[in-house]
Design a protein around this motif. Sequence first.
Motif, PDB file in Angstrom:
ATOM      1  N   GLY A  23       1.572   3.549   6.624  1.00 17.94           N
ATOM      2  CA  GLY A  23       0.140   3.828   6.605  1.00 17.94           C
ATOM      3  C   GLY A  23      -0.634   2.913   5.686  1.00 17.94           C
ATOM      4  N   ASP A  24      -1.907   3.222   5.558  1.00 15.36           N
ATOM      5  CA  ASP A  24      -2.851   2.353   4.868  1.00 15.36           C
ATOM      6  C   ASP A  24      -3.909   3.224   4.206  1.00 15.36           C
ATOM      7  OD1 ASP A  24      -5.691   0.829   5.206  1.00 15.36           O
ATOM      8  OD2 ASP A  24      -4.090  -0.627   4.866  1.00 15.36           O
ATOM      9  N   ARG A  25      -4.345   2.822   3.013  1.00 12.93           N
ATOM     10  CA  ARG A  25      -5.373   3.605   2.311  1.00 12.93           C
ATOM     11  C   ARG A  25      -6.562   2.731   1.945  1.00 12.93           C
ATOM     12  NH1 ARG A  25      -1.448   6.854  -1.702  1.00 12.93           N
ATOM     13  NH2 ARG A  25      -3.348   7.415  -2.819  1.00 12.93           N
ATOM     14  N   THR A  26      -6.906   1.839   2.864  1.00 12.02           N
ATOM     15  CA  THR A  26      -8.054   0.964   2.656  1.00 12.02           C
ATOM     16  C   THR A  26      -9.330   1.761   2.421  1.00 12.02           C
ATOM     17  OG1 THR A  26      -7.043  -0.700   4.088  1.00 12.02           O
ATOM     18  CG2 THR A  26      -9.403  -0.910   3.661  1.00 12.02           C
ATOM     19  N   GLN A  27      -9.524   2.821   3.205  1.00  8.73           N
ATOM     20  CA  GLN A  27     -10.756   3.598   3.066  1.00  8.73           C
ATOM     21  C   GLN A  27     -10.862   4.236   1.683  1.00  8.73           C
ATOM     22  OE1 GLN A  27     -10.777   6.341   6.371  1.00  8.73           O
ATOM     23  NE2 GLN A  27     -11.668   4.818   7.773  1.00  8.73           N
ATOM     24  N   ALA A  34     -13.740   3.489  -1.039  1.00  9.46           N
ATOM     25  CA  ALA A  34     -14.532   4.562  -1.626  1.00  9.46           C
ATOM     26  C   ALA A  34     -14.477   4.519  -3.151  1.00  9.46           C
ATOM     27  CB  ALA A  34     -14.033   5.914  -1.112  1.00  9.46           C
ATOM     28  N   ARG A  35     -13.277   4.240  -3.673  1.00  6.76           N
ATOM     29  CA  ARG A  35     -13.127   4.175  -5.130  1.00  6.76           C
ATOM     30  C   ARG A  35     -13.941   3.024  -5.711  1.00  6.76           C
ATOM     31  NH1 ARG A  35      -7.969   4.706  -4.990  1.00  6.76           N
ATOM     32  NH2 ARG A  35      -7.329   2.555  -5.364  1.00  6.76           N
ATOM     33  N   ALA A  46     -13.884   8.664  -8.057  1.00  7.18           N
ATOM     34  CA  ALA A  46     -12.807   8.625  -9.051  1.00  7.18           C
ATOM     35  C   ALA A  46     -11.453   8.691  -8.371  1.00  7.18           C
ATOM     36  CB  ALA A  46     -12.953   9.789 -10.025  1.00  7.18           C
ATOM     37  N   TYR A  47     -10.438   8.099  -9.014  1.00  5.49           N
ATOM     38  CA  TYR A  47      -9.057   8.187  -8.510  1.00  5.49           C
ATOM     39  C   TYR A  47      -8.459   9.516  -8.928  1.00  5.49           C
ATOM     40  CZ  TYR A  47      -4.038   7.532  -8.122  1.00  5.49           C
ATOM     41  OH  TYR A  47      -2.713   7.698  -7.817  1.00  5.49           O
ATOM     42  N   SER A 101      -6.899  -1.596  -9.837  1.00  4.69           N
ATOM     43  CA  SER A 101      -7.226  -1.025  -8.536  1.00  4.69           C
ATOM     44  C   SER A 101      -7.953   0.312  -8.616  1.00  4.69           C
ATOM     45  CB  SER A 101      -5.947  -0.843  -7.707  1.00  4.69           C
ATOM     46  OG  SER A 101      -5.331  -2.081  -7.459  1.00  4.69           O
ATOM     47  N   THR A 102      -8.004   0.905  -9.797  1.00  3.36           N
ATOM     48  CA  THR A 102      -8.698   2.188  -9.954  1.00  3.36           C
ATOM     49  C   THR A 102      -9.874   2.097 -10.923  1.00  3.36           C
ATOM     50  OG1 THR A 102      -7.196   2.889 -11.728  1.00  3.36           O
ATOM     51  CG2 THR A 102      -6.582   3.476  -9.471  1.00  3.36           C
TER      52      THR A 102
END
Length: 389
Positions: free
Chosen positions: A77-81, A85-86, A91-92, A278-279
């Motif tokens: 899978g992928d968590r580009t969205q 959004a972050r 917030a992460y 990244s966060t």
Amino acid sequence: MTTTLLTNISTLVTNDPTLGPTPLGLIENAAVVIDGDTIAWVGRQDAAPPADTTHDAQGRAVIPGFVDSHSHLVFAGDRTQEFNARMSGQAYKAGGIRTTVAATRAATDAELGANVARYIGEALRQGTTTFETKSGYGLTVEDEARALRIAAEHTDEVTYLGAHIVAPEYAEDPAAYVELVTGEMLDACAPYARWVDVFCEQGAFDGDQARAILLAGKAKGLTPRVHANQLSYGPGVQLAVELDAASADHCTHLTDADVDALASGSTVATLLPGAEFSTRARWPDARRLLDAGVTVALSTDCNPGSSFTSSMPFCVALAVRDMKMTPDEAVWAATAGGAAALRRTDVGRIAPGARADLALLDAPSHVHLAYRPGVPLISDVWRQGIKCR
């Protein structure tokens, strides 16, 4: 076995202080002899012994292969969205892991294995020759066991992380999930793993739950590692030191007592700057840890949610720029530090008897890893005595 002499090395990082000045054990105008999969000799080029074959480094610097002691490569899978959004202001939170859990459960073994091979190949091209990776995106007995079985096909450094988050099916009964993680799931996973890990954090597992999970893993012969103090102050670091964990990873929010505990024990503080990048989170204070005498490692934390990078050179550059490390300290942490976090003495250094893992840089000095961030400086990689690129 065939011996190979690497000559014309501008600067050699050995990480053996008996071979040269500073903890990096630097040797200028150096040479290395590889015998099979092992380093047989290092020193100045004018003293090099003969070998069966010769490889001209052409004035490049040579460093030990990077040791990435913290990654999460068995996923789909992928968590580009989520990332988008972050970066747009959200917030992460630890709960984002559930997105990857759903995709990973739905993937085939072949798809997961291909992903692991892809990311390990990607890392190898960037100089990483030793890899640790974890489960943690299955959260069922079957899916955690298959994740570890797939990981074990690619590396000996495999970590059981059934305690990544509470599985969605147990959201209303976390105690039952801890019972599963310490019982049936552990029984199925232990044969494939060397390490046991837990995400000790708000939104994941508290100190008592983490202790029970780590002690159960130890009883099965697994050595603890801990995701500790990433998002908030908490008991993770103290628990890691108390249980003689090999590493406490993240170490972003530390009290003076946490730092003192790390300095007095054998647990390595593994810092993961890709996660902060990244966060947009607060950077760990590596300077504070180093000045206290703590052993520090750098790793990628490669995962699809909070640190989707396999690049150790990138992490070195971040550590120098944003975590107050010197270039020497960052390179040591990304090589010898990672080896310490895996309790290995055969990797992370270039010295007689060590495994022949080396990275040649298109640069005259290891400092260029931070001096030229983002530039693909890895020109050649040798892993277990075999030239991989």
